[in-house]
Structure formats: structure tokens, C-alpha cells
Design a protein around this motif. Structure first.
Motif, PDB file in Angstrom:
ATOM      1  N   ASP A  34      38.588  43.747  58.736  1.00  0.00           N
ATOM      2  CA  ASP A  34      39.900  43.550  59.350  1.00  0.00           C
ATOM      3  C   ASP A  34      39.905  44.149  60.750  1.00  0.00           C
ATOM      4  O   ASP A  34      38.897  44.668  61.230  1.00  0.00           O
ATOM      5  N   PHE A  68      43.965  34.581  48.644  1.00  0.00           N
ATOM      6  CA  PHE A  68      44.596  35.579  49.494  1.00  0.00           C
ATOM      7  C   PHE A  68      43.628  36.735  49.717  1.00  0.00           C
ATOM      8  O   PHE A  68      42.592  36.827  49.075  1.00  0.00           O
ATOM      9  N   LYS A  69      43.989  37.607  50.634  1.00  0.00           N
ATOM     10  CA  LYS A  69      43.202  38.805  50.935  1.00  0.00           C
ATOM     11  C   LYS A  69      43.988  40.010  50.440  1.00  0.00           C
ATOM     12  O   LYS A  69      45.225  39.980  50.449  1.00  0.00           O
ATOM     13  N   PHE A  70      43.276  41.067  50.044  1.00  0.00           N
ATOM     14  CA  PHE A  70      43.965  42.246  49.537  1.00  0.00           C
ATOM     15  C   PHE A  70      43.111  43.492  49.712  1.00  0.00           C
ATOM     16  O   PHE A  70      41.914  43.428  49.939  1.00  0.00           O
ATOM     17  N   ASN A  77      38.684  43.933  53.772  1.00  0.00           N
ATOM     18  CA  ASN A  77      39.611  43.280  52.846  1.00  0.00           C
ATOM     19  C   ASN A  77      38.814  42.476  51.832  1.00  0.00           C
ATOM     20  O   ASN A  77      37.831  41.817  52.187  1.00  0.00           O
ATOM     21  N   HIS A  82      48.087  46.047  48.779  1.00  0.00           N
ATOM     22  CA  HIS A  82      48.494  45.298  49.966  1.00  0.00           C
ATOM     23  C   HIS A  82      47.828  43.939  49.898  1.00  0.00           C
ATOM     24  O   HIS A  82      46.628  43.851  49.625  1.00  0.00           O
ATOM     25  N   TYR A  83      48.595  42.865  50.146  1.00  0.00           N
ATOM     26  CA  TYR A  83      47.960  41.546  50.160  1.00  0.00           C
ATOM     27  C   TYR A  83      48.593  40.626  51.188  1.00  0.00           C
ATOM     28  O   TYR A  83      49.703  40.856  51.661  1.00  0.00           O
ATOM     29  N   SER A  84      47.813  39.610  51.568  1.00  0.00           N
ATOM     30  CA  SER A  84      48.183  38.742  52.680  1.00  0.00           C
ATOM     31  C   SER A  84      49.372  37.842  52.384  1.00  0.00           C
ATOM     32  O   SER A  84      49.966  37.293  53.307  1.00  0.00           O
ATOM     33  N   ASN A 113      52.091  39.596  54.262  1.00  0.00           N
ATOM     34  CA  ASN A 113      51.646  40.307  55.472  1.00  0.00           C
ATOM     35  C   ASN A 113      51.236  41.753  55.204  1.00  0.00           C
ATOM     36  O   ASN A 113      51.471  42.641  56.017  1.00  0.00           O
ATOM     37  N   PHE A 114      50.646  41.998  54.038  1.00  0.00           N
ATOM     38  CA  PHE A 114      50.060  43.286  53.673  1.00  0.00           C
ATOM     39  C   PHE A 114      51.071  44.428  53.556  1.00  0.00           C
ATOM     40  O   PHE A 114      50.759  45.582  53.844  1.00  0.00           O
TER      41      PHE A 114
END
Length: 100
Positions: free
Chosen positions: A89, A68-70, A95, A40-42, A45-46
């Protein structure tokens, strides 16, 4: 003694080994896990992206981005991995933050 404590905490929280490899304009994320794993990554939108199993590791190829976040997830929940930079989160999980 300190090393033993770190190992025990990693086992308790289920930290998994993961790697990021760069190939041209792509990034390959790999995580060691014995269960089907999702990335899942930003960037989107995950949304969950099913990873492919490859010799004990689950992998996915994504376009290279600067930041990015994941996180990784399986049927037991979010997979904890060692990351250089992290954030909490809104759901009580952590994350990873990727920065080039």
C-alpha cells in the motif's frame, strides 16, 4: 534449516494465524492476537471495524463480496498474516487481496 528460517522470519515480523469462514451470504474473519484488533477493508475505504474477542481469536462478520483488500491492525500497527495474494500500500504496509 529452511523451515527454521521461515519460522524465524514469521516470528520477527509478527505473522499471525488467520482464518476466513463462509456462512450463507456472510464471511467470518478470525485472527489470533493478544491485543484488541481492528479489521480494515476496501469495501468502505479501510475504515476501522473493532473485532470481537472469542477464545484468543478476534473475529468479525462481514457481507460476502467477490473481491476486496483487507488488513488487521492493533496498537502496535498492521498485523502481518499469510495471504495467497498481497499488494503493497501507499504507507509501506501489505494488504491482503481476497478473491472468490
Amino acid at each position: 534449516m529452511r523451515y527454521l528460517i521461515v519460522v524465524l522470519i514469521s516470528i520477527m515480523y509478527g505473522c499471525a494465524a488467520h482464518e476466513i469462514e463462509f456462512k450463507g451470504d456472510k464471511m467470518i474473519f478470525s485472527v489470533k492476537n493478544d491485543r484488541e484488533t481492528y479489521f480494515h477493508y476496501s469495501v468502505d475505504n479501510f475504515k476501522p471495524h473493532k473485532m470481537e474477542k472469542d477464545d484468543g481469536y478476534w473475529t468479525i462478520v462481514v457481507d460476502k463480496k467477490d473481491e476486496f483488500k483487507f488488513f488487521y491492525m492493533d496498537d502496535r500497527g498492521v498485523k502481518s498474516v499469510d495471504c495467497v495474494e498481497v499488494e503493497n500500500d501507499d504507507f509501506g504496509n501489505i494488504n491482503c487481496i481476497f478473491k472468490m
